[in-house]
Structures are given as structure tokens and as C-alpha cells.
Design a protein around this motif. Structure first.
Motif, PDB file in Angstrom:
ATOM      1  N   CYS A 244       0.743  -0.998   0.159  1.00 47.67           N
ATOM      2  CA  CYS A 244       0.003   0.193   0.001  1.00 47.67           C
ATOM      3  C   CYS A 244       1.439   1.324   0.199  1.00 47.67           C
ATOM      4  O   CYS A 244       1.682   1.402   0.835  1.00 47.67           O
ATOM      5  CB  CYS A 244      -0.815  -0.179   1.394  1.00 47.67           C
ATOM      6  SG  CYS A 244      -1.829   1.468   1.568  1.00 47.67           S
TER       7      CYS A 244
ATOM      8  N   HIS B 283      -6.094   2.704   4.292  1.00 44.77           N
ATOM      9  CA  HIS B 283      -6.377   3.454   3.585  1.00 44.77           C
ATOM     10  C   HIS B 283      -7.564   3.308   1.884  1.00 44.77           C
ATOM     11  O   HIS B 283      -7.390   4.043   1.708  1.00 44.77           O
ATOM     12  CB  HIS B 283      -5.233   3.669   3.255  1.00 44.77           C
ATOM     13  CG  HIS B 283      -4.283   4.106   4.317  1.00 44.77           C
ATOM     14  ND1 HIS B 283      -3.492   3.178   4.614  1.00 44.77           N
ATOM     15  CD2 HIS B 283      -4.173   4.878   5.373  1.00 44.77           C
ATOM     16  CE1 HIS B 283      -2.341   3.687   5.881  1.00 44.77           C
ATOM     17  NE2 HIS B 283      -2.708   5.013   5.836  1.00 44.77           N
TER      18      HIS B 283
ATOM     19  N   CYS C 133      -6.668  -1.590   0.481  1.00 44.38           N
ATOM     20  CA  CYS C 133      -5.765  -1.611   1.844  1.00 44.38           C
ATOM     21  C   CYS C 133      -7.001  -1.330   3.109  1.00 44.38           C
ATOM     22  O   CYS C 133      -7.969  -0.917   2.971  1.00 44.38           O
ATOM     23  CB  CYS C 133      -5.343  -0.058   2.106  1.00 44.38           C
ATOM     24  SG  CYS C 133      -4.093  -0.487   3.940  1.00 44.38           S
TER      25      CYS C 133
ATOM     26  N   GLU D  47       0.615   3.420   0.997  1.00 42.78           N
ATOM     27  CA  GLU D  47       0.584   4.773   2.497  1.00 42.78           C
ATOM     28  C   GLU D  47       0.931   4.046   3.411  1.00 42.78           C
ATOM     29  O   GLU D  47       1.553   4.684   4.082  1.00 42.78           O
ATOM     30  CB  GLU D  47      -0.905   5.083   3.135  1.00 42.78           C
ATOM     31  CG  GLU D  47      -2.458   5.585   1.075  1.00 42.78           C
ATOM     32  CD  GLU D  47      -1.457   7.194   1.240  1.00 42.78           C
ATOM     33  OE1 GLU D  47      -0.642   7.975   2.353  1.00 42.78           O
ATOM     34  OE2 GLU D  47      -2.109   7.759   0.754  1.00 42.78           O
ATOM     35  N   CYS D  48       0.693   2.756   3.558  1.00 40.14           N
ATOM     36  CA  CYS D  48       1.036   2.245   5.380  1.00 40.14           C
ATOM     37  C   CYS D  48       2.274   1.054   4.523  1.00 40.14           C
ATOM     38  O   CYS D  48       2.377   0.303   4.926  1.00 40.14           O
ATOM     39  CB  CYS D  48       0.389   2.032   5.792  1.00 40.14           C
ATOM     40  SG  CYS D  48      -0.791   0.046   4.682  1.00 40.14           S
TER      41      CYS D  48
END
Ligand SMILES: [Zn+2]
Length: 409
Positions: A45, A87, A84, A47-48
Motif C-alpha cells: 500500500c 487506506h 488496503c 500509504e502504509c
């Protein structure tokens, strides 16, 4: 070797990405390299970074890559998306390009090299076979990248100066790091607010690290510096070249006045001698020197003014502020008793700011570095035929003179 395998090597694609097909389009002068990943590949992902199965694929995208034998080479792929739990559905970033760029990292790096070498957008355009907008986009992105990465270093010796944009009607203010010959900040205009706007682009630590500031004698920058920099009065150094420029202008004013008077009696000795008087004696060419010898006489006001101007030059040869001050006071007494009004005006101007003229002996800085940068800036502007607007001009100054780390990686 199969063409797929060949491109796999050339592109340096790393797992899970591999070349799924190569198309040669002779008419378009283009090679399209299709890139894909195996089924079941997991992606992080954005973002993470959680590893997730491929959810679906975004629309097909194209990235211009380095040419292969004069053929424009285009990478084609559908970037995967992941879902995700935290997200939501996200596009996965691809390793060969920066987010939202239509060019691969290697192409952008080449574009920056070429822009730096040609120093013109139009020159780089023709080599890269890109449009003006595409080429300009490399400059903009590179500057943004460089500024994001830039760490605020201390700035013990700085300079502040104005630069005309678009034939002198429009100014910008530049703040230089004199030790590194870089432009650190730019603002619009050339007034007190412009100066303050430049200083406000520095961090508190940078402001605290300033030991000396070179500038001309304009009230605007003096005021701005006093507002922005603690103990500015001890740190301001009026640039010697600007001071000498004032003296040169005064000599010219004397010459014009005297020439007008002389021509009334048909005396044309001073016609077309403007540049002789602006040059220092050691810099006159042989031909000029001969001409100068004919015109120069202390009976002419212009000759006297020139003599005082040349004498003033010695002010900056003194080792300490006290002897420079004594020298100036002597010079001042002589000039102030003449009838050379423009020279007297310069003498008064310097006297008023004397502390910050002789501070040169302490700090030893001038905007000469900056003058070098200025000429670089002017040549960039000329060669490119203007940057369409002031914002672009500012961006270009940072690109070429900002000392930034421009390259994507
Ligand atoms: Zn996530």
C-alpha cells in the motif's frame, strides 16, 4: 536474444516487473515496451506499505523512456491497485517513474543534464524531442524536488540585490549565499517589503547565523535588513562596486554638464568620451589611453572628477576600518571644497553610510560573487528568450543558480 529479454536488460527492470511485449511503430518512430507483473503478485500500500494482493489495474499509462536508436521508447503498463483495509483502494507506485510523471526517472535525469548543459529550454527541447511545456515541466519538478530536499545550512555571509526583469520595469530581489555562490531566496519587487520577504524565507537558525550582509546603499534594503537581522548595523557592508558605480555616475554627470557648456563655444573635446571616464586607468586599452591623454587635463572639471573617483578606489585597500575612515575623511574634505556638485553628492552619501562602507575591512565581502551570478542569470534569460513570465524566471534562477539537488532517484 529475444527482444523482450533485451529490453528487460536495457530497462533494468526488477522483479516482479518484466517485459511482456515489444512493438515497433515505424510510422510513429516509436518503440512501445509493454511491462507487466505475474498473477498473484503482492504490492505494498503506498500509504502504509502493507503487502496486499492486487485488487485491479488502473488505466493503461505511458512513460517516455530513453530513446533506443533514435526511436522514441515508451513504457506501457497498467499500474496495479491494492485495497488496503485502512487506506482504501490505492494506486501502487511503479519503480521506474516518479508519481504522476509521464517520463521515466532515467529520462528525467537525462533531461536535467541536457537543460544544464544547453542552459536553454528551446535548446534542450530539440535534443530531447519534447514540447516546451514538457521541457519546462522538468525544470519545475526538479526545482520542487531540490527545494524539498534542501537542508537549511548556516549563512554567515550573504548578499541582497535587485535584478531587473523585462527591460527594467519590473524587479525581483535576490538573496545570495556568498560562500557558496547560490541564490537562496527570491521575492518580487525591490522595496523594503521585498527585502523582508527574502529574509523571511530563511529559518530562524539561518537568520541567527548571518554575520555580514553585502548590499548597495539603497534605503530599502538597509531598512529590511535592520528589521530582519539582529545587530544589522554591525553586519551591513555596502558593496564596493555599487559605491564605485555611484562615483562613476557622478563623473559622467559632471562630463555631461561640462560638455554642454563647452559645446556652446564649439569645443567638442568631451564628445563621445563617456566610456573613457568610466574606465579605471589601468583598464584603458592602448588606443583609449592615447585618447584619454589628449582629453585629460585637470583644467577640465571632468578630469578633476575622474581623479577623485580614481582616488576613492584606494578606500578599500586599507587593512582596518580606522585607517579607511581617516582616508575617507581626507578625501571628503578635498571633494567637498570643489564645485563638482555630483561628486559632492556622492561624498555626502558615503559619509552618511561610512560605517557600513568601511565595514568591508572587517568582513571583506562584496556582491562580486553575486555579480557573477547576476551575469549568469542575465545570460540564461537572454538565451532562453524570456521565461514567459516572472514566476518562470524565478524558477529558472533556482534551477541554474540554487545549488539544488535536482535529480530524481
Ligand atoms: Zn494502507
Amino acid at each position: 536474444m529475444q527482444d523482450k529479454e533485451l529490453y528487460q536488460h536495457i530497462l533494468g527492470l526488477a522483479s516482479p516487473w518484466s517485459v511482456s511485449g515489444v512493438e515497433l511503430d515505424i510510422d510513429a518512430g516509436e518503440i512501445r515496451v509493454h511491462v507487466a507483473h505475474p498473477r498473484g503478485t503482492k504490492f505494498g500500500c503506498p500509504e502504509c506499505e502493507q503487502e496486499l494482493p492486487c485488487y485491479d489495474h488502473a488505466e493503461e499509462r505511458r512513460w517516455r523512456h530513453l530513446d533506443s536508436c533514435q526511436f522514441k521508447t515508451i513504457l506501457v503498463a497498467r499500474p496495479p491497485r491494492v485495497e488496503c483495509p485502512e487506506h482504501g483502494v490505492k494506486n501502487v507506485s511503479v519503480p521506474w517513474a516518479e508519481k504522476s510523471s509521464r517520463f521515466t526517472i532515467l529520462f528525467e535525469r537525462l533531461a536535467i543534464d541536457i537543460l544544464l548543459a544547453t542552459q536553454t529550454v528551446t535548446g534542450a527541447m530539440s535534443i530531447l524531442r519534447t514540447s516546451w511545456d514538457e521541457t519546462w515541466y522538468f525544470v519545475q519538478r526538479a526545482v520542487r524536488r531540490g527545494q524539498d530536499r534542501k537542508e537549511a545550512r548556516s549563512l554567515p555571509r550573504i548578499g541582497i540585490d535587485e535584478k531587473a526583469f523585462a527591460k527594467g520595469q519590473d524587479y525581483i530581489t535576490l538573496l545570495y549565499d556568498l560562500d557558496n555562490s547560490t541564490v537562496e531566496a527570491i521575492s518580487d519587487g525591490n522595496n523594503t517589503d521585498s527585502g523582508i520577504a527574502c529574509f523571511s524565507q530563511l529559518s530562524q537558525e539561518q537568520i541567527a547565523s548571518v554575520e555580514a550582509v553585502a548590499m548597495d546603499m539603497s534605503a530599502a534594503y538597509i531598512k529590511a535588513t535592520k528589521q530582519a537581522i539582529p545587530l544589522a548595523e554591525d553586519k551591513i557592508v555596502h558593496d564596493r562596486f555599487h559605491v564605485m558605480q555611484l562615483a562613476n555616475k557622478a563623473v559622467d554627470k559632471v562630463r555631461r554638464g561640462e560638455h554642454r557648456k563647452l559645446t556652446l563655444d564649439d569645443d567638442n573635446r568631451l564628445a563621445k568620451t563617456k566610456y573613457l571616464w568610466l574606465t579605471s586607468q589601468e583598464n584603458l586599452t592602448e588606443k583609449q589611453d592615447a585618447l584619454f591623454g589628449e582629453v585629460f587635463t585637470l583644467r577640465l572639471e571632468t578630469g578633476k572628477a575622474w581623479g577623485y573617483k580614481e582616488l576613492l578606489r584606494d578606500l578599500w585597500d586599507h587593512d582596518d576600518a580606522a585607517s579607511a575612515t581617516a582616508f575617507f575623511q581626507d578625501w571628503y574634505r578635498r571633494v567637498i571644497h570643489t564645485k563638482l556638485e555630483p561628486m559632492k553628492k556622492v561624498a555626502r552619501t558615503i559619509k552618511e553610510r561610512l560605517q557600513n562602507v568601511v565595514s568591508y575591512c572587517t568582513h571583506g565581502i562584496t556582491n562580486a560573487v553575486a555579480e557573477g551570478l547576476n551575469s549568469k542569470i542575465m545570460s540564461i534569460k537572454r538565451r532562453v528568450g524570456g521565461y514567459r513570465n516572472r514566476e518562470n524566471f524565478k524558477t529558472a534562477i533556482f534551477f541554474y543558480c540554487g545549488g539544488l539537488d535536482l535529480y530524481p532517484r
